[in-house]
Enzyme design. Structure first.
Site, short mmCIF file in Angstrom:
data_model
loop_
_atom_site.label_atom_id
_atom_site.label_comp_id
_atom_site.label_asym_id
_atom_site.label_seq_id
_atom_site.Cartn_x
_atom_site.Cartn_y
_atom_site.Cartn_z
N LYS A 160 1.18 -10.77 7.03
CA LYS A 160 1.75 -10.06 5.87
C LYS A 160 2.96 -10.84 5.32
O LYS A 160 3.06 -11.06 4.10
CB LYS A 160 2.20 -8.66 6.30
CG LYS A 160 2.98 -7.92 5.23
CD LYS A 160 3.67 -6.65 5.73
CE LYS A 160 4.67 -6.17 4.69
NZ LYS A 160 5.43 -4.99 5.08
N LYS A 188 14.34 -12.99 4.37
CA LYS A 188 13.39 -12.55 5.40
C LYS A 188 12.09 -13.37 5.33
O LYS A 188 11.61 -13.86 6.34
CB LYS A 188 13.12 -11.06 5.19
CG LYS A 188 11.88 -10.49 5.85
CD LYS A 188 12.12 -10.11 7.27
CE LYS A 188 10.82 -9.65 7.92
NZ LYS A 188 10.93 -9.43 9.34
N LEU A 217 9.24 1.69 4.90
CA LEU A 217 7.86 1.95 4.50
C LEU A 217 7.00 0.70 4.64
O LEU A 217 7.52 -0.41 4.76
CB LEU A 217 7.86 2.45 3.05
CG LEU A 217 8.61 3.80 2.85
CD1 LEU A 217 8.95 4.02 1.39
CD2 LEU A 217 7.77 4.94 3.42
N PRO A 218 5.66 0.86 4.62
CA PRO A 218 4.80 -0.30 4.91
C PRO A 218 4.91 -1.46 3.92
O PRO A 218 5.04 -2.61 4.35
CB PRO A 218 3.38 0.29 4.88
CG PRO A 218 3.56 1.75 5.15
CD PRO A 218 4.88 2.11 4.56
N THR A 225 9.93 -4.45 4.66
CA THR A 225 9.69 -5.83 4.24
C THR A 225 8.71 -5.77 3.07
O THR A 225 7.56 -5.35 3.25
CB THR A 225 9.06 -6.66 5.38
OG1 THR A 225 9.96 -6.65 6.50
CG2 THR A 225 8.82 -8.09 4.95
P1 NAD Z 1 4.51 1.86 10.29
O1 NAD Z 1 3.22 1.80 9.58
O2 NAD Z 1 4.54 2.12 11.77
O3 NAD Z 1 5.46 2.97 9.61
C1 NAD Z 1 5.49 3.25 8.23
C2 NAD Z 1 5.64 4.76 8.07
O4 NAD Z 1 5.78 5.06 6.68
C3 NAD Z 1 4.43 5.55 8.59
O5 NAD Z 1 4.84 6.51 9.54
C4 NAD Z 1 3.87 6.19 7.31
O6 NAD Z 1 3.29 7.47 7.55
C5 NAD Z 1 5.10 6.29 6.44
N1 NAD Z 1 4.82 6.41 5.02
C6 NAD Z 1 3.98 5.68 4.25
N2 NAD Z 1 4.03 6.09 2.96
C7 NAD Z 1 4.93 7.11 2.93
C8 NAD Z 1 5.42 7.94 1.90
N3 NAD Z 1 4.98 7.84 0.64
N4 NAD Z 1 6.33 8.90 2.21
C9 NAD Z 1 6.77 9.04 3.49
N5 NAD Z 1 6.33 8.27 4.52
C10 NAD Z 1 5.43 7.32 4.24
O7 NAD Z 1 5.27 0.49 9.96
P2 NAD Z 1 6.48 -0.19 10.77
O8 NAD Z 1 5.96 -1.10 11.84
O9 NAD Z 1 7.47 0.88 11.11
O10 NAD Z 1 7.06 -1.15 9.63
C11 NAD Z 1 7.84 -0.66 8.55
C12 NAD Z 1 8.33 -1.84 7.74
O11 NAD Z 1 9.12 -2.69 8.58
C13 NAD Z 1 7.21 -2.72 7.17
O12 NAD Z 1 7.57 -3.11 5.88
C14 NAD Z 1 7.16 -3.88 8.14
O13 NAD Z 1 6.67 -5.08 7.55
C15 NAD Z 1 8.61 -4.02 8.53
N6 NAD Z 1 8.85 -4.64 9.84
C16 NAD Z 1 8.11 -4.27 10.93
C17 NAD Z 1 8.36 -4.89 12.16
C18 NAD Z 1 7.56 -4.50 13.39
O14 NAD Z 1 7.67 -5.20 14.41
N7 NAD Z 1 6.80 -3.40 13.35
C19 NAD Z 1 9.36 -5.85 12.29
C20 NAD Z 1 10.14 -6.18 11.16
C21 NAD Z 1 9.87 -5.56 9.94
#
Ligand code: NAD
Length: 302
Positions: A244, A169, A65-66, A94
């Site tokens: 972030k 992390k 999740l975000p 994260t």
């Molecule tokens: P994203 O925004 O693409 O995906 C998050 C998903 O969570 C979305 O599809 C959203 O609709 C869903 N969501 C939000 N609230 C919800 C709820 N209550 N119930 C169900 N679904 C819900 O984000 P991401 O890029 O996939 O990143 C996810 C996590 O991974 C974050 O914490 C980010 O910091 C971490 N991260 C991302 C990357 C990257 O390169 N994108 C790398 C390492 C870590």
């Protein structure tokens, strides 16, 4: 094969859930976004009508999740009441260390075993199953989480007790943000002093100034290995995500009473870069802000 509830199928979670399905798990997926859910179904998951429905009878629950507020809300309102107590809970998002510890305390009080397991590696690593997982939790939690995480990553490391995965992390990414900013300003200075960037790269990569930001992710186009710098700073690790992580690191430093001036400076620089519209650019693109009169060398890489 075991049933896994997967909540949060965005950029990262989509690929991770697909890899679990490919490994033979019955993945029951839920996301607030219908297109994200539809993509997960195309890639082998079964759609659940709600997070609670996904958790019913699950042997493991994975969340991606975000931010901390989404994780706290999903666990407290749903997972801890809907999942069987025998399920292992894995949060791969994260988030801030304080929320990770608080949610894990609540999970434990409700009779669950939970780990925080944030990842290093971006969308390509999530797709390719080559993430690195940093796991915080008990020995038992790690032992139960590892076989699941191994289907999504190339390395699974036990960082310590609850919250330690998040701590590892953000400490790693604070170091990365600070070394990238330092690498960028150093290349700008080197060029202004008349040094050829390739020659400076060859020297610093083998001298005491060497770092991953320099040698493996050089921010100068045409110098070093192929990096986002060679593609106009597109793709790679978005500057907004670096910001972030630096904000999480600064919050943790304040809470722990740690003096982190370099991390603070990196946070300030990335905040300015994001404010100037660089949020979706790769984080090495900050070199353009550090000296916008800086001109990349004309030659391109092989
Ligand atoms: P994203 O925004 O693409 O995906 C998050 C998903 O969570 C979305 O599809 C959203 O609709 C869903 N969501 C939000 N609230 C919800 C709820 N209550 N119930 C169900 N679904 C819900 O984000 P991401 O890029 O996939 O990143 C996810 C996590 O991974 C974050 O914490 C980010 O910091 C971490 N991260 C991302 C990357 C990257 O390169 N994108 C790398 C390492 C870590």
């Amino acid at each position: 094969m075991a049933k896994i509830a997967f909540i949060g199928l965005g950029n990262m979670g989509g690929g991770m859930a697909a890899n679990l399905a490919k490994a033979g798990y019955q993945v029951r997926a839920f996301d607030l976004s219908q297109p994200a859910l539809d993509r997960a179904v195309e890639r082998g998951a079964a759609a659940a009508k709600s997070a609670a429905a996904a958790c019913k009878d699950a042997e493991a629950v994975v969340t991606m999740l975000p931010a901390g507020k989404h994780v706290a809300e999903v666990y407290r309102s749903t997972v801890l009441s809907a999942a069987p107590k025998t399920a292992i809970l894995l949060d791969c998002s994260t988030i801030d260390v304080a929320t990770a510890k608080a949610v894990e305390t609540d999970a434990q009080a409700a009779g669950f075993t939970m780990v925080d397991a944030p990842v290093s590696g971006g969308i390509a690593a999530a797709e390719g199953g080559t993430l690195t997982f940093m796991v915080g939790g008990s020995d038992e939690g790690f032992a139960r989480a590892r076989p699941i995480l191994e289907n999504m990553g190339k390395a699974v490391i036990h960082a310590g007790g609850p919250g330690s995965g998040q701590a590892a992390k953000i400490c790693n990414n604070m170091l990365l943000g600070a070394t990238m900013a330092a690498t960028c300003e150093t290349f700008v200075l080197a060029q202004k002093l008349g040094l050829d960037p390739q020659v400076f790269f060859d020297i610093a990569s083998k001298a005491s100034g060497q770092s991953w930001s320099m040698t493996s992710y050089c921010p100068v186009p045409g110098v070093g290995p192929d990096t986002p710098a060679d593609r106009g700073y597109e793709g790679g690790f978005a500057a907004a995500l670096m910001l972030k992580d630096l904000q999480l690191a600064m919050a943790a430093a304040q809470e722990a009473g740690a003096y982190t001036p370099m991390g603070g400076e990196a946070e300030e620089l990335y905040r300015r870069f994001v404010d100037l519209g660089g949020g979706t650019k790769d984080f090495s693109g900050i070199i353009k802000m550090i000296d916008d009169s800086w001109a990349p060398p004309a030659e391109t890489k092989e």
